[in-house]
Structure formats: structure tokens, C-alpha cells
Design a protein around this motif. Structure first.
Motif, PDB file in Angstrom:
ATOM      1  N   HIS A   1       0.837  -1.214   0.000  1.00 52.03           N
ATOM      2  CA  HIS A   1       0.000   0.000   0.000  1.00 52.03           C
ATOM      3  C   HIS A   1       0.863   1.252   0.000  1.00 52.03           C
ATOM      4  O   HIS A   1       0.486   2.275  -0.539  1.00 52.03           O
ATOM      5  N   LYS A   2       2.040   1.175   0.619  1.00 50.61           N
ATOM      6  CA  LYS A   2       2.948   2.330   0.654  1.00 50.61           C
ATOM      7  C   LYS A   2       3.492   2.611  -0.745  1.00 50.61           C
ATOM      8  O   LYS A   2       3.601   3.753  -1.156  1.00 50.61           O
ATOM      9  N   PHE A   3       3.830   1.529  -1.461  1.00 48.86           N
ATOM     10  CA  PHE A   3       4.291   1.706  -2.842  1.00 48.86           C
ATOM     11  C   PHE A   3       3.162   2.292  -3.688  1.00 48.86           C
ATOM     12  O   PHE A   3       3.374   3.191  -4.489  1.00 48.86           O
ATOM     13  N   TYR A   4       1.945   1.777  -3.466  1.00 48.11           N
ATOM     14  CA  TYR A   4       0.774   2.256  -4.202  1.00 48.11           C
ATOM     15  C   TYR A   4       0.557   3.743  -3.962  1.00 48.11           C
ATOM     16  O   TYR A   4       0.213   4.490  -4.860  1.00 48.11           O
ATOM     17  N   LEU A   5       0.794   4.183  -2.731  1.00 49.21           N
ATOM     18  CA  LEU A   5       0.565   5.590  -2.383  1.00 49.21           C
ATOM     19  C   LEU A   5       1.783   6.464  -2.680  1.00 49.21           C
ATOM     20  O   LEU A   5       1.808   7.641  -2.353  1.00 49.21           O
ATOM     21  N   GLY A   6       2.794   5.881  -3.260  1.00 49.49           N
ATOM     22  CA  GLY A   6       3.966   6.657  -3.663  1.00 49.49           C
ATOM     23  C   GLY A   6       4.980   6.875  -2.551  1.00 49.49           C
ATOM     24  O   GLY A   6       5.911   7.641  -2.701  1.00 49.49           O
ATOM     25  N   LYS A   7       4.773   6.197  -1.401  1.00 48.64           N
ATOM     26  CA  LYS A   7       5.722   6.321  -0.282  1.00 48.64           C
ATOM     27  C   LYS A   7       6.717   5.165  -0.365  1.00 48.64           C
ATOM     28  O   LYS A   7       6.654   4.218   0.423  1.00 48.64           O
ATOM     29  N   ILE A   8       7.601   5.272  -1.339  1.00 50.73           N
ATOM     30  CA  ILE A   8       8.520   4.172  -1.639  1.00 50.73           C
ATOM     31  C   ILE A   8       9.430   3.862  -0.440  1.00 50.73           C
ATOM     32  O   ILE A   8       9.619   2.704  -0.082  1.00 50.73           O
ATOM     33  N   GLY A   9       9.955   4.880   0.181  1.00 48.97           N
ATOM     34  CA  GLY A   9      10.849   4.698   1.329  1.00 48.97           C
ATOM     35  C   GLY A   9      10.172   3.913   2.434  1.00 48.97           C
ATOM     36  O   GLY A   9      10.752   2.987   3.013  1.00 48.97           O
ATOM     37  N   MET A  10       8.915   4.288   2.721  1.00 49.39           N
ATOM     38  CA  MET A  10       8.145   3.588   3.747  1.00 49.39           C
ATOM     39  C   MET A  10       7.913   2.137   3.341  1.00 49.39           C
ATOM     40  O   MET A  10       8.019   1.230   4.168  1.00 49.39           O
ATOM     41  N   GLY A  11       7.639   1.921   2.061  1.00 47.45           N
ATOM     42  CA  GLY A  11       7.407   0.567   1.564  1.00 47.45           C
ATOM     43  C   GLY A  11       8.617  -0.319   1.792  1.00 47.45           C
ATOM     44  O   GLY A  11       8.490  -1.464   2.226  1.00 47.45           O
ATOM     45  N   ILE A  12       9.791   0.234   1.530  1.00 49.99           N
ATOM     46  CA  ILE A  12      11.037  -0.524   1.729  1.00 49.99           C
ATOM     47  C   ILE A  12      11.220  -0.860   3.212  1.00 49.99           C
ATOM     48  O   ILE A  12      11.587  -1.974   3.569  1.00 49.99           O
ATOM     49  N   LEU A  13      10.902   0.098   4.064  1.00 50.52           N
ATOM     50  CA  LEU A  13      10.966  -0.143   5.517  1.00 50.52           C
ATOM     51  C   LEU A  13      10.067  -1.313   5.917  1.00 50.52           C
ATOM     52  O   LEU A  13      10.448  -2.146   6.744  1.00 50.52           O
ATOM     53  N   TYR A  14       8.870  -1.355   5.324  1.00 54.20           N
ATOM     54  CA  TYR A  14       7.937  -2.440   5.634  1.00 54.20           C
ATOM     55  C   TYR A  14       8.548  -3.781   5.234  1.00 54.20           C
ATOM     56  O   TYR A  14       8.433  -4.758   5.964  1.00 54.20           O
ATOM     57  N   ILE A  15       9.183  -3.801   4.054  1.00 54.56           N
ATOM     58  CA  ILE A  15       9.790  -5.056   3.590  1.00 54.56           C
ATOM     59  C   ILE A  15      10.910  -5.473   4.539  1.00 54.56           C
ATOM     60  O   ILE A  15      11.009  -6.636   4.937  1.00 54.56           O
ATOM     61  N   ILE A  16      11.747  -4.509   4.936  1.00 51.99           N
ATOM     62  CA  ILE A  16      12.866  -4.803   5.842  1.00 51.99           C
ATOM     63  C   ILE A  16      12.349  -5.413   7.152  1.00 51.99           C
ATOM     64  O   ILE A  16      12.924  -6.357   7.684  1.00 51.99           O
TER      65      ILE A  16
END
Ligand SMILES: [Zn+2]
Length: 121
Positions: free
Chosen positions: A73-88
Motif C-alpha cells: 500500500h505504501k508503494f501504491y501511495l507513492g511512499k517508496i521509502g516507507m514501503g522498503i521499511l515495511y519489507i525490511i
């Protein structure tokens, strides 16, 4: 005919925006909120509803609830940095919990607020 036109212009200039109306960003006249192009000055105000950049509240919420662990959802909303944090942190339970909460927040968020946050560019 001329008199009527004059009256119409006066009305437009004295009125204040009603529900569903807004001021033109360029000429300041009142236009419909749905208007993509101002009928008075021809300047673009809104964005087309079909714009592919338009992000959907429901899609964001569903992604958060079902795929939130990976931050989709973070990638979808354009918050790429946050998305990467979620994956980590996806090996922990934290992203799963946070994303479900975020999904609920998206759903309960007013459309205007969501647009302001994620659809303004
Ligand atoms: Zn205008």
C-alpha cells in the motif's frame, strides 16, 4: 440581451462559492469544482477524473489489509521509502499490525483528506 448578460456577470462577481463550487485558481471567478478547465479564462484547474495518478482509498485500504506486511500500500501511495521499511521489517509482526490499522484509517478517512494527502501533486 445585453442587459441580461451584464446582470449575469454581476451575479458571478458578487456570489461566493456554494457547495460544489470553488474559485478559479487563475481568474478567481466561481466555477464548478468538477470543472477541469475554467469556462471564464480557459486555465486548467482540476485534474481529469480518469487520471491514472488518482489513487483510490479503497484500493489502498485493501492493499494495506491484505498485503500490508510487504508495504504494498505504501508503494501504491507513492511512499517508496516507507514501503522498503515495511519489507525490511516484514519478518517481524509489526508491519502486519500497523498496515491493518492503516487500512482502517484509509477507510474511515474523508475522501477530501485522502486526496489532499495522497492525490495532490
Ligand atoms: Zn478562470
Amino acid at each position: 440581451m445585453d442587459g441580461n448578460e451584464g446582470l449575469a456577470v454581476l451575479e458571478v462577481e458578487n456570489a461566493s462559492p456554494k457547495n460544489g463550487e470553488t474559485y478559479c485558481k487563475s481568474c478567481g471567478k466561481i466555477i464548478n469544482k468538477q470543472a477541469v478547465v475554467c469556462p471564464h479564462c480557459g486555465v486548467q484547474n482540476g485534474k481529469l477524473k480518469t487520471d491514472s495518478k488518482e489513487r483510490s482509498k479503497l484500493v489502498a485500504a485493501l492493499l494495506a489489509i491484505f498485503l500490508g506486511t510487504l508495504g504494498i500500500h505504501k508503494f501504491y501511495l507513492g511512499k517508496i521509502g516507507m514501503g522498503i521499511l515495511y519489507i525490511i521489517f516484514s519478518w517481524t509482526i509489526i508491519p502486519s499490525i500497523v498496515s491493518v490499522i492503516e487500512g482502517i484509517i484509509y477507510l474511515s478517512m474523508k475522501q477530501e483528506k485522502f486526496d489532499q494527502k495522497y492525490n495532490s501533486y
